[in-house]
Structure formats: C-alpha cells, structure tokens
Scaffold this active site. Structure first.
Site, short mmCIF file in Angstrom:
data_model
loop_
_atom_site.label_atom_id
_atom_site.label_comp_id
_atom_site.label_asym_id
_atom_site.label_seq_id
_atom_site.Cartn_x
_atom_site.Cartn_y
_atom_site.Cartn_z
N GLU A 243 -9.95 11.46 -4.27
CA GLU A 243 -8.81 11.13 -3.40
C GLU A 243 -8.44 12.28 -2.48
O GLU A 243 -8.32 12.03 -1.26
CB GLU A 243 -7.60 10.71 -4.24
CG GLU A 243 -6.42 10.32 -3.36
CD GLU A 243 -5.19 9.96 -4.16
OE1 GLU A 243 -5.19 10.15 -5.39
OE2 GLU A 243 -4.23 9.52 -3.54
N HIS B 283 1.51 4.24 -3.05
CA HIS B 283 1.42 5.69 -2.89
C HIS B 283 2.74 6.40 -3.24
O HIS B 283 2.75 7.57 -3.59
CB HIS B 283 0.96 6.05 -1.47
CG HIS B 283 -0.52 5.88 -1.27
ND1 HIS B 283 -1.44 6.79 -1.70
CD2 HIS B 283 -1.24 4.86 -0.71
CE1 HIS B 283 -2.67 6.37 -1.41
NE2 HIS B 283 -2.57 5.21 -0.81
N HIS C 298 -13.03 3.10 3.44
CA HIS C 298 -12.94 2.77 2.02
C HIS C 298 -14.16 2.00 1.51
O HIS C 298 -14.41 1.98 0.30
CB HIS C 298 -11.62 2.07 1.71
CG HIS C 298 -10.52 3.06 1.48
ND1 HIS C 298 -10.35 3.72 0.28
CD2 HIS C 298 -9.58 3.58 2.32
CE1 HIS C 298 -9.34 4.57 0.37
NE2 HIS C 298 -8.85 4.51 1.60
N HIS D 43 -7.95 0.28 -4.41
CA HIS D 43 -8.66 0.27 -3.12
C HIS D 43 -9.92 -0.59 -3.18
O HIS D 43 -10.29 -1.22 -2.19
CB HIS D 43 -8.98 1.70 -2.69
CG HIS D 43 -7.76 2.47 -2.25
ND1 HIS D 43 -7.06 3.32 -3.08
CD2 HIS D 43 -7.08 2.48 -1.07
CE1 HIS D 43 -6.02 3.82 -2.43
NE2 HIS D 43 -6.01 3.34 -1.21
N HIS E 263 -11.57 12.14 0.59
CA HIS E 263 -10.93 10.92 1.10
C HIS E 263 -9.78 11.25 2.04
O HIS E 263 -9.69 10.71 3.15
CB HIS E 263 -10.47 10.06 -0.09
CG HIS E 263 -9.32 9.16 0.21
ND1 HIS E 263 -8.00 9.53 -0.02
CD2 HIS E 263 -9.28 7.91 0.74
CE1 HIS E 263 -7.22 8.53 0.35
NE2 HIS E 263 -7.96 7.55 0.80
N HIS F 23 -9.58 10.55 6.25
CA HIS F 23 -8.46 9.90 6.95
C HIS F 23 -7.95 10.80 8.08
O HIS F 23 -7.69 10.33 9.19
CB HIS F 23 -7.31 9.65 5.97
CG HIS F 23 -7.36 8.34 5.24
ND1 HIS F 23 -6.86 7.18 5.78
CD2 HIS F 23 -7.83 8.00 4.02
CE1 HIS F 23 -7.01 6.18 4.91
NE2 HIS F 23 -7.61 6.66 3.83
N HIS G 135 0.83 -1.20 0.00
CA HIS G 135 0.00 0.00 0.00
C HIS G 135 0.87 1.25 0.00
O HIS G 135 0.63 2.20 -0.74
CB HIS G 135 -0.95 -0.03 1.21
CG HIS G 135 -1.92 1.11 1.23
ND1 HIS G 135 -1.95 2.04 2.24
CD2 HIS G 135 -2.90 1.46 0.37
CE1 HIS G 135 -2.91 2.92 1.99
NE2 HIS G 135 -3.51 2.59 0.88
#
Lengths: 691, 691
Positions: free
Chosen positions: A354, A217, A409, A242, A369, A373, A213
């Site tokens: 995102e 990124h 998610h 995702h 998103h 987080h 993951h």
C-alpha cells in the site's frame, strides 16, 4: 457542564466559514473566547455579535467553549497552507495528519478536544483538519457515537460537477427555501459517448461508491498512532476491498461491451486514458487538474510536498515485491526472512504494497501503490514548475473517478496474485462440508423473472447546504442519477445428512459467464471476476433446510439510507443501541451498486455461485455485543477481529485445483451454481425526493 | 419620460445575478414587467419585492422598464447555452454575436434597446450578451457616450487567480466594508522560476494589457454588421497592433535573458510550452483548461461549436497566403487578381489572415489566424469527447496570458513580413525631410540619469465588487503588482533651414541594441523589435526648435487612470467635452507598460530613434472636432480615417535600403538615434490604494 461530544461534529460543517458562524440545522453558535480566534477576527467582538444579530431567533443553540487549557503546539500541521490541497497518498501530508490525530487522540476530555479543535479549525487547512478530527472522533473511546457528516455533505465539491455548485449558489441566494428546486446533475458531464471509457461514468463517478472508498480509508488509516492503524487483517482488507472493486469494474465493463481493464504495468508508456473531472476544490478555489491523453509519468521532484522519487524507484519496488512473492518470504530491516504463509502472507503483502506503517520494511519495499497514485496525479507537473497540484487520482476521496485508477489497481491486484497463485489450491476435502449438500439456489427479484437480476436508473436528491460556504441557509438539493437494482431474495435449499444440527457459512458470488470475446471463461480467469454478494451464517437442522435471504441483508453492503443518510431526521432515539448502530454502520459497499448493470434484452449471462462452508472452521470467537455487524466483508468489525477465519475471497482467492477448468468442475456437494442473467432497463424508474 | 441611456451599462453589471437585482454603486433597481422575466421568476412578484425589502433605503434609484414593443426573435443567440463559454475566435459564436449585435443596433430608440436588453439579459449567455451589448453601445449613435464597465470589472475571473475570488467572497461576506483589507494577488501564481517562460508573467498576465487587447477587439470586431466592421485600415491595424505586441514581447524577453520567441510554423510538432491559467470562469463554473507540455494539435471535429477543419487546412491556407505575398496579388471569388500594392496590400492581407468579414475571399484564404487560436485552445479535446471547452488561447479576452500566443503571433507576423519585405525599401529621398535637421534627442526621466528609462514595480488596488455575483455589496479590493515606469521627457532639437514655418510628424521608436547572443543587431532584425513610443505633430519655426514632450502624452498609450478607470469618481461633469473624451479614450496601450522592463545595474542597452517627417505627406484632412485623440496609433479614430497617411510602423515597416546594415547607416538628416539604457529596480516602489 462539560461539553457535549455531539457538538464536535459541527466543527466539520461548512469548513470555509469562520468557527463562530452558525453550524448545523439548528444554527448552533460556538461562543468562541477571544484568545481562540484567529488574528483576522481577534479583538473584534462586533464580528461575533453581527452573526448573532443576523440569525436572531433562528439560532437558539449556544455552545460554550472553554479556554482553560494550554493549546498544544500545532506548528507541524500548520505547515500546510490553508488553501492547499491535501491528500492521504502524500507521505508529507500523512505526517502532518498523524501529528494532528495524535494531538486530538491524546487530549484528556471532550472539553479539551473541543477547545483545541475550535482553536485549530480556522488556523489549519480545512481538509487536513476535517480528516484528522474525523479519524479522532471515530477512534476515541469517548466520542465513538458522535455522528459525523458524510464527506459529501461538507465537501460536495469533491463529488459533483462544479456547475451544480454555481447553480446552487444562485438558487440559495435568490429563491426562498420553500420555492427552491433540486438542481439536476447531468449524467454525462465529464465526457461523451465518443470516449468508450465514459460508459463507466455511473460506476466511477457514483457518489455512494466514492463515499464508500473514502470512508474505508478513514476507518483504515495507513499512517497514524499505532492504535488506529493496527487493525486485524488490515493489509488483507486493503487487498480484498480493492480486488473486489476491480472485479466489479470489469463486470461493469462486460456490461458495456468493453474488455477487461489493462494493467498499468509499464510506467514508461504513454497513458491513453484521459480524465477531465470538471470539479472545483472549494478549499483551494482551484479546479481539480485534468490529464490529457497519452501523457507519460516522470521522475518526481517537488519540494512543496517533499516528494522526490524516480520512475526507476517504482520499478525497483515492483521488482522487490515480486521477488518476495516468488521466494515466498519478505525481508525485515535486519535481514530476517518472514515467511509468506497461507494465513498471514497476504496481510503482510497488503501492508507492504500500500504501504502502511505496518509494512515490515518500508525503507526496502518502498511505497509503491501510494507513489504510483502520486506519480499519476502529478503527471502534468512533476517538478512543480507550474505550481500545479495533484489530479483526482492523487486523492483517495476522488480517485475512483479516473479510468486510470482501475489500470493502477489492475496492476496492484496482479501483484497480489503473484502471491495468491503460488498457494496450494484448495483440495476438495478442504472445500467440502461433509454431510451437507447444497441442492439448489434460486433468485427471485421483486419484479421480473426468477433467476434474473433487474437493474435500472434511479434519481436521488441530496442536500448540498452543509457544504456551501458563504451562502444563505436552508436546504439546496442536487438530484443525481445512479444505478439501482430491484430487491431480490435468494431461496437456497440445503440438506443436512449429518443427523445433527450444524452451522454453516453461506458464501454467495456472482461472475460473468463469458469473456470479452463471448467465450466461456476458464475458472482461473473467472475467479478474478467473482463478486462477493453476501456472506452469512445459517443454522442447518437435520434434513432439508429452505433458506431465504433478501438482498438488503447483504453483509457486503450498507443500506441506501445509510450511504446518503440524513443525520438529523429519522434518527433512532439518543443513547439507544439502534442509534449506535445507525452511526457506526457507515462503512460498506452501497446497496444500490450491489448488482452490476448488466445488459438490456436477454441480459448479461452470469454464474451465481453459492457455497456453504463449515462454520466450525470459519468462526472467530469474540464478544459481538453492541458491534455493528452490517457490512463486515469489506469493513471488518470495529475493535474486533475479522469475523471469518477463511481467506478473504474464499474459495476463489487461489487458483482452482489441477484439472478444474470450469466452474462446474469446481463444485463440491456443498456448492452449487446456477446460470442467471442481469437485465438492465435503461430508464429512470424511480425518484427519491430530498424531502 | 424616455429611458436614460446610461442605465444600459448597468445591465452589464454582475452578469450572473438576475436582472431585477440591484446594479451599480447606487443599487439601481430595474422595474421589470412580469412578461420580461424568465420563467424561473415569472409570476412570482414576491421575488422582486424581496430585493427591494433587503435593500431598503440603500437603493433610491428605480429604472422603469417598458414592455410596449414586440420582442424580436432571439432564438439564434439563444442557441448558446447560458453556462457555455463564448469566444470571438469561434465562427459559430461570432455568428450568434453578429445576430444579436444586429438586433441591438437595429432597435429604434434607447427605450426599445432597454426593453429588449432587459428581456435578453437573463435568457442569453452572459458572455455573449455582454459582448454584443458592449459593441452595440460603442457603435450606436445614440449611446456613444455611455460609459461601460471594463471587462475586468464585470468578469474579474478572466483576469485574476481563482483563489483571490474565493478570498474576496469570504471578505465580502464576513467583514463589514470599513474593515475589509485588499486581497493581494501573488506575483507568482501561475508558475515558478523553474519555468523560464514564467519570467514574462508580468507582461502576459498584466491586467491592463489584457484589457487593452480585449478592448481593441471590441472596437474592431472581425464579424458583424458591415457598418461596425468596415473601419479605415482595419486589416493593417490588426497587423500592426499585433506586430507591436510581438516587438514588445521580444524586448521583454531580452530584458529577461530569453531569446526571441520561436515561430509556431510547424503545426505538427509537439508544443513544449505549457500553460496552467489557474482561473475559473464564473459563468460556466468551470476552470479554464490548461495545456500540458509537449502536446500536439489535431484535426478538429466538434459539433458543439460547429468546428470542423484539419491541420492540413491550416497548411493549405498558409500556402495560399504566402503564395499571394510572393505573387503580389490575391484572388477574389471570381478569380480576379487584386494587387497587393504599397498602400493597401497590408490592409487586404490583415483582413485576409485574421480573418474578418472584409477578407476578399474567405472561402479560399480561410480563417488561418482564428483557427490556429482555436486548434491550440482545443488541443486537449479536439473531438469534444471529453466535453471540454477551449483554453485561454482560444479567447481574445484571455489569450495574451499563454506563452503560445506569442509563438502563434510570431508566425502570423512573419507571414505579414513575406509581403512587407517584398516592398521596395524607402529611399533616402522618401525618408528625408528637406531642410529639416534633427540635431539631438535626450531623455530625461523624473528620477535617474539622462538617457535612461527607469522601471520598477507598483501595486494597485482594483475593486472586484462589480463582478462578484451573489455576494454582499460594498467594495472588495484586489491588490496586484505590475510594471511601471518613471515619467520622463524627450528633449528634441530640430533645425528648420527652409526659411519658412513647417509642420512635421515626430516618430519615436525604441529597440534593443543587441540580440540574444549579445551581438549588435543588423537593422533588418532590429527593425522588427522597434517599439513605437510616440507619434505627434509639431510646428517647426525657421531656425532651432526645442521640443519637449512628456511620456504621458504618448499617442500610443492611455493613461493609467483610464486603464483602471473608476467610472463613478473623478468623472468630468455630465455632457461636457471632457466627459466624452473620458469615456471614449479607453482603447490604447497601457501607460504603465510603455517601457519594457530592462535590466538592473547598468540596464539594458537600447537605441532610441527619433524622426521628423514632412506633415504635408502624412496628413489626413478630416474634421477632428469632438474626437478622442488620445491613443490613435493602435486604435485609430472613431468614425474617422486613420490619422497618418504613412504605413503603420513607418519607417521600419520595410527592409532598409541596400547597403544599410546598421541603424546608424539608416539615418537621414531628419533622424537621429541615441544610445539609452533601461534600468530596472526590482522592488515595489509605489502602492496605489483603492480608496
């Protein structure tokens, strides 16, 4: 002599130790000119000499560093405290990183990069420095085959129980290298069986999965110079990578008698899921904060990270996003409508949600998103009164660990489905491959019965020593337990009745048969649980074609050896094509997590779906020479177009056509499905020693 | 040659390093026979030799260890995992500690104790081992003048920001001792000014105060062999020491424009106060858990610590305690009534409420105070599903740090007042001292105006090196900021008109004049804020007596040098009476916290109260030769009776007599009060360097 680009990766090593300390397995020493040293060590020649004296003959490598260029102004990235945590999800941190990446990318030579990196290393926050230098090394043409240590190697504290770090410190100090024993990371250190969510520990806390993951990124920054952000179908990849994590997580939940994860679609509700990561950050000398049960998100107002938004802002962004999906267009800053068509709609929405700098209108559609987080990560201290930092859910290097990641998610994926479910379902004509019939598929594991997948536990030793600062040298191994699957082969029989050779794309998916009630799923639900196992091109001769494909060839995964690669041993010869592949192919789903856990006894009943589509409709014409092609499904191809013209997740990315309730009704002649079972053996079946 | 008892204290040093590692300033090496070593290091002679080789001439002290006795069975204390946290507030942990203390106390000689302690040290939990050995050394007749390191020295992680530990590790590794710089502990590391409770950081997080509180619990164990628990007026001391902490804390709150602390008398309510300690436990390699705002206590059910009780149990114990106060008697296990009289009632209730093994009926009255600490400490994981451990409020070494400590003890103190306020108020006859007139008192600080107290900030360096395991040797200093007061003198004039010499006990108290509304307080409230500053005996000649007493003579406090004592420098000659005093007198309120902070400008208006009572009514006849008499008010006298026959807190421990609303009305001729002001200068006025 100009600088060796390979030495640049050494600057990522042991991030808290001074730059003039030994680096890498060979104890390489950077010869740092006085003017590049920090004030604490400047004008104290003795301090470098002491390091040399201590090492003696154990260090034979010297890395000369020039000080012949003007150091660029680094005051922007220096705004972040050396000991602060750093997260790509925080816009302010992204801004600092973008600045530093631009500096690193803009330097004219490897020599200059080395000088500036040596200067910057002990002045900047180590997390920021390592991220920016890693991205620069991955994207600069002249550093493309520099092999970088895994995040795990330099920041082991982001992956394992803090207790193990403490014990490794003792082992490395007291015991000589030849007598050291691996330190076992307990399976159950973050929670007990009383907590149902803990049944998923092996997924959420898997080291390989977290590396995957993070690596993703790193390859797909959301902010930065346009040349590193603007990648083919980047937004769609964000959605699909995702979405597949969610599909697999729900699959694992069924394997553990848990229902599918609940969407986090009400930002005002208390969140029952708690998470106590039990990890320290060695950079900040602080533990990762925990989240107690039933906490609620609040409006954020924190000057430290320049964060200020309300829960109502998240709701507004949600409303605008869904409105865009329902209207079928998004609005650019000048008010123009951009249609969300079948080809590019999901890509636009991915970057929007995102969000990345490719968002068509970041001011209007916001940063939903990322800010979700962040709001979750700072749930315990939204106004910074307690000087707390973000929890693991606030950092993409560690956010997979927290059960709430999957609730977040599940919500994000559901938003994307608002678009996807409005697309016209694929017709049988679109789905079919005229003249090609997929007659059968059989799975043969290298142990166990046909049409079963076999999973079990494995233990693997990994070296912690590159990330243990201020500790005597030599390997210190941590032994961790992870899921593993027996290798297997697909035997696929395809008949080509076109009378001419044809090319096909084989697409293989796996999904559970039944839902949490034990009822056979409708395809409209099952499609969301379809896990892509492989995708590959085949040549189909006229007549019958028997195709064998092994699990380790999967274009979704990277080999176990790459996930936990040791960069210094078993390495292909320098400069060869093999070496280049070896280095680039780090991105991908870890092979050991290819098959969900399943169940013991008769196993978890699943549907294995195989389709062969017409390669003429799928293919993307481009030069693939020298391109790592190991795991393009989630990672794409470096500097190239995504190598499949179909929508990611095809043919399950849209709702099935009218009248199709079950998978069996969905099948056209070029598809087949077979009932299979995943059988789990609940014991450690293999140990993979560290040396 | 028999073992030197002083070496026993070395076993407390660097608790995570193996026993055969160098200890103390002289790098003493225990010569550990093979059979005493743990399995990890047994039969590996090389490992001890390597330590000797590394030290070379830097270690000249060898401590021979015998292995000539049968090692007692330690399986009970070994039940606690080496890496587990340990707290005296948890009954199961107390049971393990009691077992180990009994073993240590029961050994026949210092030799045997050394052998068993060396054997036990690397096998037992270091926190448990250090506690039990410390209690044993404090209580064995043959080890009474062994000087023990302060808890701060061996477990600095219990007192300071984890960041400082990280930086100290770097400083000690990279920089030679001569070039090392003190690492400053920031004043505001646990919270910001947004959090009103944070104004009290300097009190709650004061290193000296936390050491005092821990030291008190070391001197007064609640469980253990009867000979170490059964101390004169132990229960009353528990009440009074904590009552005075509350008085002082509220005094500090008034100094910071905060109201008195709210009692935690509803166990079902959410608790608004949060606390994020930002400290790591080096033993468990885990951070101290934090408490988010508005959490609620729950029923506890944790097998790990053998804890199982309900909130309803706490409420039952509360009801029984208050019923006892209201009925005027407690009930023993056979149903007999034990009267709560003026002399011993509070002592019975203190042991009952804490509770200690001296509780007259622990089964019936339960364990209210301890279990409240525990329920708060485990508020984030009451059923252990998250494998979390207790927060700071659950450990008496660190519980003063948390704002909720004061809410808990406001409640506890209020329970004691249910008894105290039912006692007949002191009559003027009881209070007066016939023929003795206290004419005046004046305070003269060594800077500033008469009748002012002057407070300011000071910085002090303390050596961390005794507690930094696995780090190169040599001092590493942490510089912390703390409150300090200018030394001052009381000038008291007393007339003795009895015509004969008399002896008096001078009792000095200080309280704020006004409440949080700015209104002058009634004495019934003000008495609870009366902070005892000093108590001493004077000889009163007939006629006028001018008495001078300096602040540093206070029998409440220990000198600054003792709170942060360096055991190896400035130490009186071995075997002298001075040396014995030096060692024993560790217990006491820290001198630098004698005077609350006050306010800047004209300061905080207070009443200074002085009384002289008849020593004939106060005195306790006993032999005081060789007894440390430095701070008996909170600590009593070792192996002796409490040296004042009056109730602790006298004359303010009861409600004032009928008709007395104000302090001025309370005064009999042998008392006086004078308005004074505490003036705070908000800057660092002094630095006390570490070397």
């Amino acid at each position: 002599m100009s600088a060796n680009k390979r030495n640049l990766a050494l600057l990522l090593d042991r991030p808290l130790e001074p730059v003039f300390y030994e680096k890498g397995k060979n104890n390489a020493l950077f010869e740092v000119p006085n003017q590049l040293l920090t004030d604490r060590y400047k004008n104290n020649a003795d301090i470098q000499v002491r390091v040399q004296d201590r090492l003696g003959e154990e260090s034979t490598v010297r890395v000369p560093v020039r000080a012949n260029i003007a150091i660029p102004n680094l005051s922007v990235p220096m705004q972040l405290d050396r000991k602060a945590p750093f997260s790509l999800l925080i816009p302010y941190h992204r801004k600092l990183a973008t600045h530093l990446i631009s500096v690193f990318i803009g330097l004219r030579s490897v020599d200059d990069l080395q000088t500036v990196a040596v200067y910057a290393r002990d002045r900047l926050n180590p997390l920021l420095f390592n991220y920016a230098l890693s991205v620069a090394l991955l994207h600069r043409p002249d550093t493309k085959n520099v092999d970088m240590p895994l995040l795990f190697e330099v920041f082991p504290d982001k992956f394992i129980d803090s207790k193990v770090i403490g014990r490794a410190r003792e082992e490395a100090t007291v015991v000589t290298e030849d007598l050291r024993q691996p330190i076992t990371i307990p399976k159950d250190y973050t929670a007990s069986d009383l907590e149902p969510e803990h049944r998923l520990w092996y997924f959420r806390e898997d080291i390989g999965l977290n590396i995957h993951h993070w690596h993703w990124h790193l390859v797909f920054p959301s902010d930065g110079p346009d040349q590193i952000v603007r990648k083919d179908r980047r937004g769609e990849l964000f959605y699909y990578m995702h979405q597949q994590i969610q599909a697999r997580y729900n699959f694992e939940r069924f394997s553990n008698d848990l229902p599918r994860v609940q969407r986090l679609n009400n930002f005002r509700d208390p969140i029952p899921e708690a998470y106590f990561p039990k990890m320290d950050s060695l950079v900040s000398s602080r533990a990762w904060p925990s989240r107690s049960p039933n906490m609620k998100m609040s409006d954020l107002n924190r000057d430290l990270e320049q964060l200020r938004f309300d829960i109502a802002d998240l709701e507004r962004w949600d409303a605008r996003f869904v409105q865009a999906c329902h209207q079928g267009f998004v609005q650019d800053p000048r008010g123009n409508q951009i249609q969300l068509d079948e080809a590019t709609g999901i890509d636009i929405l991915g970057n929007l949600l995102e969000s990345s700098t490719l968002s068509v209108n970041r001011d209007f559609y916001g940063d939903l998103h990322n800010m979700l987080h962040v709001a979750l990560g700072l749930i315990h201290d939204p106004d910074s009164r307690h000087l707390e930092t973000f929890a693991t859910i606030g950092d993409p290097a560690v956010d997979l660990r927290d059960p709430v990641f999957y609730r977040l998610h599940a919500y994000v994926d559901d938003l994307f489905q608002e678009h996807k479910q409005r697309l016209t379902p694929y017709t049988t004509q679109q789905l079919n491959f005229q003249g090609i019939q997929l007659n059968s598929v059989q799975v043969q594991p290298n142990r166990g019965a046909a049409n079963t997948f076999q999973t079990f536990w494995q233990q693997t030793d990994i070296d912690l020593s590159r990330g243990l600062d201020f500790v005597p040298r030599g390997n210190v191994f941590a032994r961790f337990t992870h899921l593993q699957n027996a290798d297997f082969t697909y035997n696929i029989n395809i008949n080509n009745s076109t009378g001419a050779p044809a090319m096909g794309t084989v697409r293989i998916f796996l999904a559970p048969q039944n839902d949490e009630r034990g009822t056979r799923m409708f395809l409209r639900d099952q499609r969301l649980l379809m896990c892509e196992l492989d995708k590959f091109t085949v040549a189909l001769q006229p007549g019958d074609n028997a195709i064998r494909r092994t699990s380790t060839e999967s274009s979704v995964t990277v080999a176990f050896e790459r996930t936990f690669r040791d960069l210094d041993t078993n390495r292909p010869a320098a400069g060869t094509q093999e070496e280049q592949d070896f280095i680039f192919c780090g991105c991908g789903w870890p092979q050991h997590m290819l098959i969900p856990k399943g169940k013991s006894g008769v196993g978890l009943p699943c549907d294995l779906f195989v389709m062969v589509s017409n390669y003429q409709d799928d293919r993307v014409d481009q030069d693939l020479v020298g391109i790592c092609n190991e795991a393009p499904v989630f990672c794409g191809l470096r500097d190239r177009l995504y190598p499949d013209r179909k929508a990611m997740g095809y043919p399950f990315d849209r709702l099935p056509r009218q009248g199709v309730d079950q998978l069996s009704q969905f099948l056209t002649p070029n598809m087949t499905s077979v009932p299979v079972s995943i059988i789990h053996t609940d014991s450690v079946q293999a140990i993979r020693k560290g040396r």
